[in-house]
Motif scaffolding. Structure first.
Motif, PDB file in Angstrom:
ATOM      1  N   SER A 211      29.570  21.766  65.419  1.00  0.00           N
ATOM      2  CA  SER A 211      29.638  22.988  66.229  1.00  0.00           C
ATOM      3  C   SER A 211      30.554  22.840  67.437  1.00  0.00           C
ATOM      4  CB  SER A 211      28.232  23.391  66.701  1.00  0.00           C
ATOM      5  OG  SER A 211      27.616  22.342  67.420  1.00  0.00           O
ATOM      6  N   LEU A 212      30.708  21.640  67.972  1.00  0.00           N
ATOM      7  CA  LEU A 212      31.594  21.438  69.112  1.00  0.00           C
ATOM      8  C   LEU A 212      33.039  21.763  68.727  1.00  0.00           C
ATOM      9  CD1 LEU A 212      30.067  18.133  70.551  1.00  0.00           C
ATOM     10  CD2 LEU A 212      29.674  20.488  71.325  1.00  0.00           C
ATOM     11  N   THR A 213      33.358  21.529  67.455  1.00  0.00           N
ATOM     12  CA  THR A 213      34.672  21.899  66.930  1.00  0.00           C
ATOM     13  C   THR A 213      34.692  23.357  66.496  1.00  0.00           C
ATOM     14  OG1 THR A 213      35.103  19.628  66.198  1.00  0.00           O
ATOM     15  CG2 THR A 213      36.390  21.369  65.140  1.00  0.00           C
ATOM     16  N   ASP A 214      33.635  23.782  65.816  1.00  0.00           N
ATOM     17  CA  ASP A 214      33.545  25.157  65.316  1.00  0.00           C
ATOM     18  C   ASP A 214      33.647  26.187  66.440  1.00  0.00           C
ATOM     19  OD1 ASP A 214      32.834  27.214  63.240  1.00  0.00           O
ATOM     20  OD2 ASP A 214      31.063  27.423  64.505  1.00  0.00           O
ATOM     21  N   GLN A 215      33.080  25.877  67.613  1.00  0.00           N
ATOM     22  CA  GLN A 215      33.173  26.781  68.770  1.00  0.00           C
ATOM     23  C   GLN A 215      34.601  27.264  69.000  1.00  0.00           C
ATOM     24  OE1 GLN A 215      31.718  24.148  71.909  1.00  0.00           O
ATOM     25  NE2 GLN A 215      30.154  25.672  72.398  1.00  0.00           N
ATOM     26  N   GLY A 216      35.527  26.310  68.936  1.00  0.00           N
ATOM     27  CA  GLY A 216      36.935  26.620  69.145  1.00  0.00           C
ATOM     28  C   GLY A 216      37.416  26.489  70.572  1.00  0.00           C
ATOM     29  N   PHE A 217      36.552  26.087  71.501  1.00  0.00           N
ATOM     30  CA  PHE A 217      36.955  26.050  72.901  1.00  0.00           C
ATOM     31  C   PHE A 217      37.993  24.959  73.177  1.00  0.00           C
ATOM     32  CE2 PHE A 217      32.520  27.873  73.770  1.00  0.00           C
ATOM     33  CZ  PHE A 217      32.996  29.164  73.715  1.00  0.00           C
ATOM     34  N   PHE A 218      37.690  23.706  72.811  1.00  0.00           N
ATOM     35  CA  PHE A 218      38.660  22.639  73.101  1.00  0.00           C
ATOM     36  C   PHE A 218      39.852  22.729  72.158  1.00  0.00           C
ATOM     37  CE2 PHE A 218      36.252  20.226  69.843  1.00  0.00           C
ATOM     38  CZ  PHE A 218      37.283  19.646  69.129  1.00  0.00           C
ATOM     39  N   SER A 219      39.611  23.113  70.898  1.00  0.00           N
ATOM     40  CA  SER A 219      40.727  23.212  69.953  1.00  0.00           C
ATOM     41  C   SER A 219      41.655  24.366  70.324  1.00  0.00           C
ATOM     42  CB  SER A 219      40.207  23.383  68.522  1.00  0.00           C
ATOM     43  OG  SER A 219      39.422  24.547  68.391  1.00  0.00           O
ATOM     44  N   GLY A 220      41.100  25.415  70.951  1.00  0.00           N
ATOM     45  CA  GLY A 220      41.927  26.540  71.371  1.00  0.00           C
ATOM     46  C   GLY A 220      42.923  26.171  72.440  1.00  0.00           C
ATOM     47  N   SER A 221      42.455  25.498  73.486  1.00  0.00           N
ATOM     48  CA  SER A 221      43.383  25.130  74.565  1.00  0.00           C
ATOM     49  C   SER A 221      44.325  24.013  74.126  1.00  0.00           C
ATOM     50  CB  SER A 221      42.599  24.715  75.818  1.00  0.00           C
ATOM     51  OG  SER A 221      41.755  23.619  75.569  1.00  0.00           O
ATOM     52  N   PHE A 222      43.829  23.095  73.295  1.00  0.00           N
ATOM     53  CA  PHE A 222      44.693  22.050  72.740  1.00  0.00           C
ATOM     54  C   PHE A 222      45.824  22.703  71.950  1.00  0.00           C
ATOM     55  CE2 PHE A 222      45.015  17.556  71.306  1.00  0.00           C
ATOM     56  CZ  PHE A 222      45.979  17.707  70.326  1.00  0.00           C
ATOM     57  N   THR A 223      45.468  23.671  71.104  1.00  0.00           N
ATOM     58  CA  THR A 223      46.458  24.341  70.267  1.00  0.00           C
ATOM     59  C   THR A 223      47.488  25.087  71.102  1.00  0.00           C
ATOM     60  OG1 THR A 223      44.925  24.536  68.406  1.00  0.00           O
ATOM     61  CG2 THR A 223      46.758  26.098  68.474  1.00  0.00           C
ATOM     62  N   GLU A 224      47.047  25.756  72.161  1.00  0.00           N
ATOM     63  CA  GLU A 224      47.999  26.465  73.017  1.00  0.00           C
ATOM     64  C   GLU A 224      49.007  25.494  73.624  1.00  0.00           C
ATOM     65  OE1 GLU A 224      48.896  29.518  73.592  1.00  0.00           O
ATOM     66  OE2 GLU A 224      47.463  30.207  72.104  1.00  0.00           O
ATOM     67  N   CYS A 225      48.542  24.339  74.082  1.00  0.00           N
ATOM     68  CA  CYS A 225      49.464  23.319  74.609  1.00  0.00           C
ATOM     69  C   CYS A 225      50.437  22.871  73.525  1.00  0.00           C
ATOM     70  CB  CYS A 225      48.674  22.118  75.125  1.00  0.00           C
ATOM     71  SG  CYS A 225      47.666  22.414  76.588  1.00  0.00           S
ATOM     72  N   LEU A 226      49.913  22.667  72.340  1.00  0.00           N
ATOM     73  CA  LEU A 226      50.729  22.195  71.223  1.00  0.00           C
ATOM     74  C   LEU A 226      51.783  23.226  70.844  1.00  0.00           C
ATOM     75  CD1 LEU A 226      50.723  19.678  69.304  1.00  0.00           C
ATOM     76  CD2 LEU A 226      49.379  21.060  67.717  1.00  0.00           C
ATOM     77  N   TYR A 227      51.392  24.508  70.804  1.00  0.00           N
ATOM     78  CA  TYR A 227      52.317  25.563  70.400  1.00  0.00           C
ATOM     79  C   TYR A 227      53.432  25.773  71.421  1.00  0.00           C
ATOM     80  CZ  TYR A 227      49.245  27.004  66.529  1.00  0.00           C
ATOM     81  OH  TYR A 227      48.513  27.048  65.373  1.00  0.00           O
ATOM     82  N   LYS A 228      53.140  25.472  72.680  1.00  0.00           N
ATOM     83  CA  LYS A 228      54.178  25.622  73.708  1.00  0.00           C
ATOM     84  C   LYS A 228      55.256  24.551  73.590  1.00  0.00           C
ATOM     85  CE  LYS A 228      51.179  27.752  77.197  1.00  0.00           C
ATOM     86  NZ  LYS A 228      50.464  27.544  78.489  1.00  0.00           N
ATOM     87  N   ASN A 229      54.915  23.434  72.965  1.00  0.00           N
ATOM     88  CA  ASN A 229      55.816  22.285  72.982  1.00  0.00           C
ATOM     89  C   ASN A 229      56.294  21.813  71.614  1.00  0.00           C
ATOM     90  OD1 ASN A 229      55.727  21.507  75.961  1.00  0.00           O
ATOM     91  ND2 ASN A 229      53.554  21.558  75.468  1.00  0.00           N
ATOM     92  N   THR A 230      55.710  22.321  70.532  1.00  0.00           N
ATOM     93  CA  THR A 230      56.083  21.869  69.187  1.00  0.00           C
ATOM     94  C   THR A 230      56.055  23.051  68.225  1.00  0.00           C
ATOM     95  OG1 THR A 230      53.868  21.432  68.272  1.00  0.00           O
ATOM     96  CG2 THR A 230      54.824  19.727  69.695  1.00  0.00           C
ATOM     97  N   ASP A 231      56.477  22.802  66.977  1.00  0.00           N
ATOM     98  CA  ASP A 231      56.378  23.832  65.942  1.00  0.00           C
ATOM     99  C   ASP A 231      55.178  23.574  65.028  1.00  0.00           C
ATOM    100  OD1 ASP A 231      57.233  21.617  64.547  1.00  0.00           O
ATOM    101  OD2 ASP A 231      58.912  22.623  63.542  1.00  0.00           O
ATOM    102  N   TYR A 232      54.258  22.736  65.459  1.00  0.00           N
ATOM    103  CA  TYR A 232      53.031  22.471  64.699  1.00  0.00           C
ATOM    104  C   TYR A 232      52.228  23.744  64.485  1.00  0.00           C
ATOM    105  CZ  TYR A 232      52.543  17.319  64.630  1.00  0.00           C
ATOM    106  OH  TYR A 232      52.682  15.989  64.369  1.00  0.00           O
ATOM    107  N   SER A 233      51.385  23.723  63.454  1.00  0.00           N
ATOM    108  CA  SER A 233      50.269  24.647  63.317  1.00  0.00           C
ATOM    109  C   SER A 233      48.991  23.819  63.252  1.00  0.00           C
ATOM    110  CB  SER A 233      50.392  25.499  62.054  1.00  0.00           C
ATOM    111  OG  SER A 233      51.314  26.546  62.241  1.00  0.00           O
ATOM    112  N   THR A 234      47.878  24.414  63.668  1.00  0.00           N
ATOM    113  CA  THR A 234      46.590  23.720  63.598  1.00  0.00           C
ATOM    114  C   THR A 234      45.630  24.527  62.723  1.00  0.00           C
ATOM    115  OG1 THR A 234      45.518  24.826  65.491  1.00  0.00           O
ATOM    116  CG2 THR A 234      46.915  22.914  65.971  1.00  0.00           C
ATOM    117  N   TYR A 235      44.606  23.851  62.237  1.00  0.00           N
ATOM    118  CA  TYR A 235      43.532  24.535  61.528  1.00  0.00           C
ATOM    119  C   TYR A 235      42.210  23.839  61.824  1.00  0.00           C
ATOM    120  CZ  TYR A 235      44.380  21.004  57.778  1.00  0.00           C
ATOM    121  OH  TYR A 235      44.564  19.851  57.068  1.00  0.00           O
ATOM    122  N   ASN A 236      41.118  24.609  61.682  1.00  0.00           N
ATOM    123  CA  ASN A 236      39.807  24.178  62.155  1.00  0.00           C
ATOM    124  C   ASN A 236      38.844  24.010  60.988  1.00  0.00           C
ATOM    125  OD1 ASN A 236      37.107  24.202  63.281  1.00  0.00           O
ATOM    126  ND2 ASN A 236      37.973  25.005  65.170  1.00  0.00           N
TER     127      ASN A 236
END
Length: 357
Positions: free
Chosen positions: A153-178
Motif C-alpha cells: 500500500s505504501l507504493t499503491d498510494q502513489g505519494f512517493f512514486s508521484g513526486s519521484f516520477t515528476e522529478c524523473l520526467y523533468k530530467n529524463t525521457d523515462y516512463s514509470t509504472y506502479n
C-alpha cells in the motif's frame, strides 16, 4: 514501437465490487511522451463475467475526445480472466496528460485499480477506485527506458512514486509504472480475516516476475515491501506466519535474482517503522517484529544499491514514523510526507545510480 507510458496494477475487490452504473468515468493520467498515437489495454483479470464496455474515449485536453475502437468497433467485451488491447488512436495535439472517458454496461466489477495520489492518476479529478484501464502505450520511434515501483500500500498510494516520477520526467525521457498492491506481503499470499483480504494479492515473490516483466523490461525496479509480513501475523492472519529475518532476506534475494536475470537493476528499500499502529484497537508492534525489521534493514544497507526509507522517515524514536510523514495511522505516509520521500529517493538514485538514470 509500442512503449508503456502509464500503468497501474489492478487487483481483486471481490467483497467490494465497483458499480459503474451509467456514469462516464474520467481518468486523467500523467505521461512523458511526445507521441500522438496511443493504445489502451483493458483488464478483466479477476471477474467471472465479461467486462462490457459501452464506450471509451481519449484526448490530450479533456475536451476534444477521440473514440477508441476495438477491431473497429466502439463497444467491446473482455472475457473473464483476460486482457484486451484497443486499436491505435491518433490525437491532434499532445500534452503532459491524457484524458480517458470510459463507460461500462457491466453492473458489478471486481477487477479494480486504486490511487490516492492525483497527479499521476486521477479518477473524476480525485483519488479513488476505477475499472477497465490498466495500461496505456504510445507509439514511439525507439524503445523507452522504464522504471517500475513494486510493493504494497505504501507504493499503491502513489505519494512517493508521484513526486519521484515528476522529478524523473523533468530530467529524463523515462516512463514509470506502479505495481503496488495494498495489503501485499513479500512471502505470503492473502490469508486474512480482513474484509479486504481478496485484494491483498499473491505473495510478492510469486507475482514479481509476471507483474514487473509483463511484456516489458524496466531498467530499474524500486522495491518497497515487507512491512505487511510483520504487520499481518496475529492481526487478521495466523501468528505462525510471522517470518524470521532470514526468510525476508531470502525473499528479497529472490526478487533481486529475478531482476538480474532480466538485466534490470533492483533497488530494495528499508522497511519503515510502524510502532503505534493498531489492529482492532490492539497494538501491532512488539520487540520481535522490531528486531526482525532492524535486522532486515541492516542486510538491505549492505547491498550495493538501496534506498534507506527507514532512516529518512523515522522519528527521534526510531521505532516510530515521524509525524511529518505520518498520515495518522502510524504506518502509511501522508500526501506531503510521501511527496518529500519521493524527492529524497530520486536525489539518492540520481547520485548513487547516475549511470542508470
Amino acid at each position: 514501437m509500442w512503449n508503456v507510458v502509464w500503468q497501474k496494477r489492478m487487483t481483486c475487490f471481490k467483497e467490494f465490487p465497483f458499480e459503474p452504473g451509467e456514469e462516464v468515468w474520467k481518468l486523467r493520467i500523467r505521461v512523458n511522451t511526445t507521441s500522438k498515437r496511443f493504445r489502451v489495454r483493458l483488464s478483466n483479470e479477476y471477474d467471472s463475467c465479461p467486462l462490457k464496455i459501452a464506450g471509451l474515449k481519449i484526448s490530450a485536453d479533456g475536451i476534444h475526445d477521440i473514440p477508441i475502437t476495438f477491431s473497429g468497433k466502439q463497444v467491446c467485451e473482455v472475457s473473464p480472466g483476460s486482457k484486451m488491447y484497443s486499436d491505435a488512436a491518433v490525437l491532434s495535439t499532445k500534452g503532459n496528460y491524457l484524458y480517458l472517458k470510459i463507460q461500462a454496461k457491466t453492473q458489478q466489477i471486481c477487477t479494480q485499480g486504486h490511487t490516492s495520489e492525483t497527479n499521476l492518476t486521477a479518477v473524476n479529478g480525485e483519488g479513488g477506485y476505477y475499472f477497465g484501464i490498466d495500461r496505456v502505450e504510445a507509439d514511439e520511434e525507439k524503445k523507452k527506458s522504464l522504471l517500475c515501483f513494486f510493493g504494497d500500500s505504501l507504493t499503491d498510494q502513489g505519494f512517493f512514486s508521484g513526486s519521484f516520477t515528476e522529478c524523473l520526467y523533468k530530467n529524463t525521457d523515462y516512463s514509470t509504472y506502479n505495481c503496488g498492491i495494498s495489503g501485499n506481503r513479500l512471502l505470503r499470499d492473502a490469508d486474512s480475516k480482513s474484509p479486504w483480504a481478496s485484494s491483498f494479492g499473491e505473495a510478492g515473490i510469486k507475482r514479481f516476475e509476471k507483474d514487473v516483466f509483463d511484456n516489458v523490461s524496466p531498467k530499474i525496479v524500486i522495491v518497497m515491501i515487507g512491512i505487511n509480513d510483520l504487520y499481518h501475523p496475529g492481526n487478521g492472519s495466523p501468528i505462525q506466519q510471522l517470518p524470521e529475518t532470514k526468510q525476508l532476506v531470502n525473499g528479497m534475494r529472490k526478487l533481486m535474482e529475478i531482476s538480474e536475470a532480466y538485466g534490470t537493476l533492483c533497488v530494495p528499500c528499508t522497511i519503515s517503522p510502524f510502532r503505534g499502529t493498531l489492529y482492532e484497537g490492539k497494538e501491532v508492534w512488539d520487540i520481535h517484529r522490531e528486531k526482525v525489521r532492524n535486522q532486515f534493514n541492516h542486510w538491505i544497507r549492505q547491498q550495493r544499491y538501496y534506498l534507506d526509507v527507514d532512516q529518512f522517515v523515522r522519528a527521534e524514536d526510531p521505532q516510530r514514523l515521524n509525524k511529518d510523514y505520518d498520515c495518522g495511522d502510524h504506518m502509511h505516509f501522508s500526501p506531503e510526507g510521501g511527496r518529500k520521500l519521493g524527492v529524497f529517493m530520486y536525489k539518492s538514485m540520481e547520485r548513487e545510480v547516475c549511470n542508470e538514470l
